[in-house]
Design a protein around this motif. Structure first.
Motif, PDB file in Angstrom:
ATOM      1  N   SER A 303     -34.700  55.407  41.522  1.00 51.94           N
ATOM      2  CA  SER A 303     -35.978  55.166  42.216  1.00 51.94           C
ATOM      3  C   SER A 303     -35.874  55.370  43.720  1.00 51.94           C
ATOM      4  CB  SER A 303     -36.470  53.745  41.933  1.00 51.94           C
ATOM      5  OG  SER A 303     -36.870  53.608  40.592  1.00 51.94           O
ATOM      6  N   PHE A 304     -34.684  55.751  44.220  1.00 54.36           N
ATOM      7  CA  PHE A 304     -34.490  55.897  45.665  1.00 54.36           C
ATOM      8  C   PHE A 304     -34.077  57.330  46.000  1.00 54.36           C
ATOM      9  CE2 PHE A 304     -34.000  51.417  44.854  1.00 54.36           C
ATOM     10  CZ  PHE A 304     -34.589  50.812  45.946  1.00 54.36           C
ATOM     11  N   VAL A 305     -34.516  57.779  47.180  1.00 54.83           N
ATOM     12  CA  VAL A 305     -34.117  59.118  47.636  1.00 54.83           C
ATOM     13  C   VAL A 305     -32.610  59.145  47.853  1.00 54.83           C
ATOM     14  CG1 VAL A 305     -36.359  59.575  48.690  1.00 54.83           C
ATOM     15  CG2 VAL A 305     -34.541  58.529  50.062  1.00 54.83           C
ATOM     16  N   SER A 306     -32.009  60.292  47.673  1.00 56.39           N
ATOM     17  CA  SER A 306     -30.548  60.399  47.707  1.00 56.39           C
ATOM     18  C   SER A 306     -29.964  60.066  49.083  1.00 56.39           C
ATOM     19  CB  SER A 306     -30.110  61.806  47.305  1.00 56.39           C
ATOM     20  OG  SER A 306     -30.684  62.773  48.169  1.00 56.39           O
ATOM     21  N   SER A 307     -30.740  60.284  50.150  1.00 54.65           N
ATOM     22  CA  SER A 307     -30.214  60.076  51.502  1.00 54.65           C
ATOM     23  C   SER A 307     -29.918  58.611  51.812  1.00 54.65           C
ATOM     24  CB  SER A 307     -31.191  60.627  52.538  1.00 54.65           C
ATOM     25  OG  SER A 307     -32.445  59.971  52.440  1.00 54.65           O
ATOM     26  N   VAL A 308     -30.516  57.670  51.083  1.00 54.19           N
ATOM     27  CA  VAL A 308     -30.268  56.258  51.354  1.00 54.19           C
ATOM     28  C   VAL A 308     -29.350  55.620  50.305  1.00 54.19           C
ATOM     29  CG1 VAL A 308     -32.490  56.019  52.513  1.00 54.19           C
ATOM     30  CG2 VAL A 308     -32.294  55.424  50.081  1.00 54.19           C
ATOM     31  N   GLN A 309     -28.915  56.402  49.340  1.00 49.53           N
ATOM     32  CA  GLN A 309     -28.011  55.867  48.325  1.00 49.53           C
ATOM     33  C   GLN A 309     -26.612  55.700  48.911  1.00 49.53           C
ATOM     34  OE1 GLN A 309     -28.241  58.350  44.830  1.00 49.53           O
ATOM     35  NE2 GLN A 309     -30.461  58.125  44.656  1.00 49.53           N
ATOM     36  N   ASP A 310     -25.962  54.636  48.533  1.00 48.37           N
ATOM     37  CA  ASP A 310     -24.647  54.300  49.063  1.00 48.37           C
ATOM     38  C   ASP A 310     -23.627  55.350  48.619  1.00 48.37           C
ATOM     39  OD1 ASP A 310     -22.229  53.152  49.803  1.00 48.37           O
ATOM     40  OD2 ASP A 310     -22.858  51.124  49.263  1.00 48.37           O
ATOM     41  N   PRO A 311     -22.986  56.061  49.567  1.00 46.63           N
ATOM     42  CA  PRO A 311     -22.019  57.096  49.173  1.00 46.63           C
ATOM     43  C   PRO A 311     -20.747  56.521  48.544  1.00 46.63           C
ATOM     44  CG  PRO A 311     -22.006  56.782  51.547  1.00 46.63           C
ATOM     45  CD  PRO A 311     -23.158  55.985  51.015  1.00 46.63           C
ATOM     46  N   ILE A 312     -20.485  55.241  48.759  1.00 46.35           N
ATOM     47  CA  ILE A 312     -19.311  54.598  48.151  1.00 46.35           C
ATOM     48  C   ILE A 312     -19.753  53.419  47.283  1.00 46.35           C
ATOM     49  CG2 ILE A 312     -17.545  55.323  49.802  1.00 46.35           C
ATOM     50  CD1 ILE A 312     -18.011  52.781  51.375  1.00 46.35           C
ATOM     51  N   TRP A 313     -20.840  53.644  46.536  1.00 47.96           N
ATOM     52  CA  TRP A 313     -21.393  52.575  45.696  1.00 47.96           C
ATOM     53  C   TRP A 313     -20.363  52.072  44.696  1.00 47.96           C
ATOM     54  CZ3 TRP A 313     -21.475  52.713  40.457  1.00 47.96           C
ATOM     55  CH2 TRP A 313     -21.262  53.963  39.854  1.00 47.96           C
ATOM     56  N   TRP A 314     -19.509  52.972  44.206  1.00 48.33           N
ATOM     57  CA  TRP A 314     -18.516  52.596  43.195  1.00 48.33           C
ATOM     58  C   TRP A 314     -17.545  51.549  43.735  1.00 48.33           C
ATOM     59  CZ3 TRP A 314     -13.760  53.640  45.183  1.00 48.33           C
ATOM     60  CH2 TRP A 314     -13.712  54.588  46.204  1.00 48.33           C
ATOM     61  N   MET A 315     -17.222  51.659  45.039  1.00 50.37           N
ATOM     62  CA  MET A 315     -16.322  50.676  45.638  1.00 50.37           C
ATOM     63  C   MET A 315     -16.982  49.302  45.686  1.00 50.37           C
ATOM     64  SD  MET A 315     -14.543  50.646  49.437  1.00 50.37           S
ATOM     65  CE  MET A 315     -13.708  52.212  49.140  1.00 50.37           C
ATOM     66  N   ALA A 316     -18.253  49.278  46.106  1.00 48.32           N
ATOM     67  CA  ALA A 316     -18.980  48.013  46.160  1.00 48.32           C
ATOM     68  C   ALA A 316     -19.123  47.413  44.767  1.00 48.32           C
ATOM     69  CB  ALA A 316     -20.357  48.226  46.791  1.00 48.32           C
ATOM     70  N   HIS A 317     -19.442  48.246  43.793  1.00 48.41           N
ATOM     71  CA  HIS A 317     -19.638  47.765  42.422  1.00 48.41           C
ATOM     72  C   HIS A 317     -18.348  47.223  41.820  1.00 48.41           C
ATOM     73  CE1 HIS A 317     -20.890  47.488  38.289  1.00 48.41           C
ATOM     74  NE2 HIS A 317     -20.065  48.451  37.920  1.00 48.41           N
ATOM     75  N   ASP A 318     -17.253  47.966  41.950  1.00 47.14           N
ATOM     76  CA  ASP A 318     -15.974  47.521  41.392  1.00 47.14           C
ATOM     77  C   ASP A 318     -15.483  46.252  42.087  1.00 47.14           C
ATOM     78  OD1 ASP A 318     -16.062  49.658  39.696  1.00 47.14           O
ATOM     79  OD2 ASP A 318     -14.603  50.873  40.800  1.00 47.14           O
ATOM     80  N   ALA A 319     -15.648  46.205  43.408  1.00 49.52           N
ATOM     81  CA  ALA A 319     -15.225  45.008  44.147  1.00 49.52           C
ATOM     82  C   ALA A 319     -16.050  43.798  43.727  1.00 49.52           C
ATOM     83  CB  ALA A 319     -15.355  45.249  45.646  1.00 49.52           C
ATOM     84  N   TYR A 320     -17.351  44.011  43.509  1.00 47.41           N
ATOM     85  CA  TYR A 320     -18.217  42.908  43.081  1.00 47.41           C
ATOM     86  C   TYR A 320     -17.833  42.421  41.691  1.00 47.41           C
ATOM     87  CZ  TYR A 320     -22.372  40.330  41.700  1.00 47.41           C
ATOM     88  OH  TYR A 320     -23.221  39.348  41.246  1.00 47.41           O
ATOM     89  N   ASP A 321     -17.548  43.351  40.773  1.00 49.52           N
ATOM     90  CA  ASP A 321     -17.125  42.957  39.429  1.00 49.52           C
ATOM     91  C   ASP A 321     -15.844  42.127  39.474  1.00 49.52           C
ATOM     92  OD1 ASP A 321     -19.253  44.087  38.161  1.00 49.52           O
ATOM     93  OD2 ASP A 321     -18.167  45.782  37.298  1.00 49.52           O
ATOM     94  N   LEU A 322     -14.897  42.563  40.300  1.00 51.98           N
ATOM     95  CA  LEU A 322     -13.644  41.828  40.429  1.00 51.98           C
ATOM     96  C   LEU A 322     -13.891  40.444  41.019  1.00 51.98           C
ATOM     97  CD1 LEU A 322     -10.540  41.879  40.209  1.00 51.98           C
ATOM     98  CD2 LEU A 322     -10.485  42.870  42.519  1.00 51.98           C
ATOM     99  N   HIS A 323     -14.712  40.395  42.046  1.00 46.30           N
ATOM    100  CA  HIS A 323     -15.070  39.128  42.700  1.00 46.30           C
ATOM    101  C   HIS A 323     -15.707  38.150  41.710  1.00 46.30           C
ATOM    102  CE1 HIS A 323     -17.109  36.420  45.535  1.00 46.30           C
ATOM    103  NE2 HIS A 323     -18.240  36.696  44.913  1.00 46.30           N
ATOM    104  N   ALA A 324     -16.694  38.625  40.964  1.00 46.89           N
ATOM    105  CA  ALA A 324     -17.403  37.742  40.035  1.00 46.89           C
ATOM    106  C   ALA A 324     -16.518  37.317  38.874  1.00 46.89           C
ATOM    107  CB  ALA A 324     -18.653  38.448  39.512  1.00 46.89           C
ATOM    108  N   THR A 325     -15.724  38.237  38.343  1.00 41.81           N
ATOM    109  CA  THR A 325     -14.869  37.925  37.198  1.00 41.81           C
ATOM    110  C   THR A 325     -13.829  36.872  37.557  1.00 41.81           C
ATOM    111  OG1 THR A 325     -15.157  40.163  36.314  1.00 41.81           O
ATOM    112  CG2 THR A 325     -13.283  38.886  35.498  1.00 41.81           C
TER     113      THR A 325
END
Length: 495
Positions: A303-325
């Protein structure tokens, strides 16, 4: 190295190092005050020995943490001065109040350290609590600035995005940005949880790896282990609520960041909660909304234009999963340990896990040691998730629609905020070198502190002052409430 990359690495290294000390500053004062209170309440020299030794640890960690904080301040006005200009114009008030909170913390810490045996017990414990309140207030005020970076207010954001002019400035309005509702409880609950969890790890480590522990050392470590477990289990309730509240707040004010942390690529109703290979339908929609709605629409990257998408979203997502787990595992284990300590019948029901005697059996001690120190990784990974999850922005902007998709109007992009002056390179290297030396020196000082004096000496010094090393001995005089009101040293006071 490209200066853009170096400036970001420098900020990550400095703040990541500083984060290793912040949770101690927030949690240790409360652990110490609880130990001191229980020492007087139970007529127990082991709790008082804990309070006295860890108050010295608190002073060492406070000094190094303050130095790391000073390094960050230098970076703000050199490496990220463009960002600092906006903060100075609109949101400087939290920083100014934080200076007063910091000075208050220093004063209360000094009075607490030098106040042993020189004031009433109640007054001394109040000073210890004020140290914790001061450090917590400092953390909250800094987090308020971070919250402002995520959801800036207190000025005309649209006008600034369009023309670069700062108008309608209201510093009081900027004191509590919308994202603060999520960030403030999460930081406080997380810092306490990691601090108490780390103490569980430390005391378990000593029980496992110390050779030839005498009776006094065992009693000392057992009390520390139990107290830290109780406090971690209690804070787990607050942490659970804070995490749930953070998700609901992000759903309202930063849906793109929620999509980044949760790894939501496609906008969908009944969005699943995905952790690694596990995906549970409807759970993310359920947890993100109030009232809970398992069919609620959750915006994804589609739902968002590509220019505002996080280029390192995978790092944020993996770090968040580790944090929550790690946080969820820690909460479960600390609750099990606390129940085993409080309810022997519960421990006996799980004797095959060693919970009938968790302070002595190897399995619960190893689990306590492992999960306690893993909370450090949870703490750091949470910070990584939060900060990388805001990319490519230093300061977020308002969300608008364009061509059927959402976009974010940047107040300041990361690529616009860094310092391009090559002089930043030697300054940054000097800062990182100084921090490495400071951390190494801290570890050396703590090792000397813990190995330079036997626990029996700490306990003996308190026993001499009139508190028996056999707690709650009916033949010994208890600590009367009237004693706690005295303003001068007495025989029963701690020396």
């Amino acid at each position: 190295m490209d200066l853009f990359i170096f400036d970001r690495v420098l900020a990550a290294f400095t703040m990541g190092t500083h984060m290793l000390f912040t949770y101690w500053a927030i949690s240790l004062p409360f652990f110490i005050v609880f130990a001191e209170y229980l020492g007087y309440k139970k007529n127990d020299p082991y709790y008082l020995a804990l309070a006295k030794r860890f108050s010295t640890v608190m002073a060492v960690l406070f000094a190094v943490g303050s130095a790391a904080g000073a390094a960050i301040a230098v970076e703000f006005i050199t490496v990220w001065y463009k960002w600092m200009f906006l903060v100075n114009e609109v949101d400087i008030l939290p920083f100014e109040i934080e200076v007063m909170a910091f000075f208050s913390e220093v004063i209360f810490l000094s009075l607490y350290l030098y106040g042993w045996n020189k004031m009433s017990r109640n007054a001394h414990m109040v000073l210890g609590a004020l140290v914790g309140m001061g450090s917590s207030a400092s953390a909250v005020l800094i987090v308020l600035v971070n919250s402002w970076m995520n959801t800036p207010n207190g000025f005309n954001v649209e006008a600034y995005v369009q023309s670069g002019e700062l108008t309608g400035i209201n510093p009081l309005a900027a004191l509590w940005p919308p994202a603060a509702t999520a960030e403030v409880p999460m930081v406080l609950a997380g810092a306490w949880f990691v601090g108490f969890g780390s103490l569980v790890g430390y005391f378990s480590f000593r029980k496992i790896f110390s050779r030839h522990l005498d009776t006094q050392s065992k009693e000392y470590y057992n009390r520390g282990l139990k107290l830290a477990s109780y406090l971690a289990a209690l804070d787990a309730i607050f942490l659970g609520w804070a995490g749930d509240n953070a998700g609901k707040t992000l759903y309202q004010v930063q849906p793109l960041k929620l999509a980044t942390l949760e790894g939501v690529m496609q906008t969908a109703k009944g969005a699943p909660m995905t952790v690694g290979p596990i995906s549970i339908p409807g759970v993310l929609s359920l947890l993100s909304t109030w009232p809970p709605n398992p069919n609620a629409l959750v915006l994804g990257y589609s739902s968002f234009v590509s220019s505002v998408q996080d280029p390192i979203w995978w790092m944020a997502h993996d770090a968040y999963d580790l944090h929550a787990t790690l946080g969820i595992l820690g909460a479960i284990i600390f609750w099990i340990l606390a129940l085993a300590y409080l309810k022997p019948s519960f421990g006996k029901a799980f004797s095959w896990l060693g919970l009938d005697n968790p302070t002595e059996k190897k399995l619960p001690l190893y689990v306590s040691f492992l999960i306690g120190w893993l909370q450090l990784i949870a703490w750091e990974s949470g910070w990584v998730a939060a900060e990388t999850g805001r990319q490519p922005f230093v300061i977020w902007g308002p969300m608008t629609t364009t061509g059927g998709l959402y976009t974010i109007q940047a107040v300041m992009l990361t690529s616009e905020g860094y310092n391009t002056n090559p002089d930043v390179l030697p300054i940054g290297i000097a800062i990182m070198t100084a921090l490495v030396i400071a951390v190494a020196g801290t570890l050396y000082m703590l090792k000397r502190l813990f190995s330079g004096k036997e626990i029996s000496q700490d306990v003996a010094s308190i026993t001499v002052s009139g508190i028996s090393s056999t707690p709650q001995n009916p033949q010994l005089p208890s600590i009367k409430s009237s004693d706690s009101q005295t303003s001068s040293p007495r025989k029963s006071e701690v020396k």
